[in-house]
Design a protein around this motif. Sequence first.
Motif, PDB file in Angstrom:
ATOM      1  N   LEU A 168       0.840  -1.196   0.000  1.00 48.60           N
ATOM      2  CA  LEU A 168       0.000   0.000   0.000  1.00 48.60           C
ATOM      3  C   LEU A 168       0.877   1.248   0.000  1.00 48.60           C
ATOM      4  CD1 LEU A 168      -2.852   1.276   0.338  1.00 48.60           C
ATOM      5  CD2 LEU A 168      -2.422   1.207   2.793  1.00 48.60           C
ATOM      6  N   VAL A 169       0.583   2.204  -0.872  1.00 49.15           N
ATOM      7  CA  VAL A 169       1.328   3.453  -0.946  1.00 49.15           C
ATOM      8  C   VAL A 169       0.438   4.562  -0.387  1.00 49.15           C
ATOM      9  CG1 VAL A 169       2.439   5.122  -2.464  1.00 49.15           C
ATOM     10  CG2 VAL A 169       2.627   2.674  -2.945  1.00 49.15           C
ATOM     11  N   LEU A 170       0.910   5.220   0.655  1.00 46.01           N
ATOM     12  CA  LEU A 170       0.160   6.319   1.257  1.00 46.01           C
ATOM     13  C   LEU A 170       0.728   7.629   0.749  1.00 46.01           C
ATOM     14  CD1 LEU A 170       0.002   4.990   4.911  1.00 46.01           C
ATOM     15  CD2 LEU A 170      -1.754   4.833   3.168  1.00 46.01           C
ATOM     16  N   LYS A 171      -0.145   8.592   0.485  1.00 50.58           N
ATOM     17  CA  LYS A 171       0.298   9.911   0.032  1.00 50.58           C
ATOM     18  C   LYS A 171      -0.185  10.940   1.025  1.00 50.58           C
ATOM     19  CE  LYS A 171       0.551   8.736  -4.791  1.00 50.58           C
ATOM     20  NZ  LYS A 171       0.232   9.089  -6.150  1.00 50.58           N
ATOM     21  N   ARG A 172       0.675  11.916   1.298  1.00 51.51           N
ATOM     22  CA  ARG A 172       0.326  12.987   2.215  1.00 51.51           C
ATOM     23  C   ARG A 172      -0.652  13.938   1.539  1.00 51.51           C
ATOM     24  NH1 ARG A 172       4.199  15.533   6.439  1.00 51.51           N
ATOM     25  NH2 ARG A 172       4.830  13.398   6.319  1.00 51.51           N
TER      26      ARG A 172
END
Length: 106
Positions: free
Chosen positions: A91-95
Motif C-alpha cells: 500500500l502506498v500512502l500519500k500525504r
Amino acid sequence: MQNDDLPIFRTYSGLTMRRPPPITEESMQRADASIPRLAAEAGRAAYERAMSRVGLVVMKSANGQLVERRRNGTAVVIKTLPTSTPAKVGLVLKRARKPAGTDAGK
C-alpha cells in the motif's frame, strides 16, 4: 581456489588488490542473517555517540511514548504516541495537501 590463487588486479589509484572470492549462496545467507545484529549494534553505537556529544539529550520512542533521555540517566515523557495504523503490504500512502490559508508554514 584459495585466496592466494586469486588473480591480482590494479585499482584506479594504482594500488594492487586480490580479487575477493566468488559469493556463494551460503555466504550470502550468512551475510543476510547478520543484518539484524549489525543494525542493532549500529543503533546502540549511534545512541551512545549522541549521548556523548554536546546536546546531552536524545529523543526516543519507548513503550508507545516519546521520551527525552538525558546524559545523566533521567527520562522525561514528552507525549504518548498514537497507536500504529495497520497497512496492507504494498500500500502506498500519500500525504494530503493542506488547504490554502492554513497555518502550514508555522
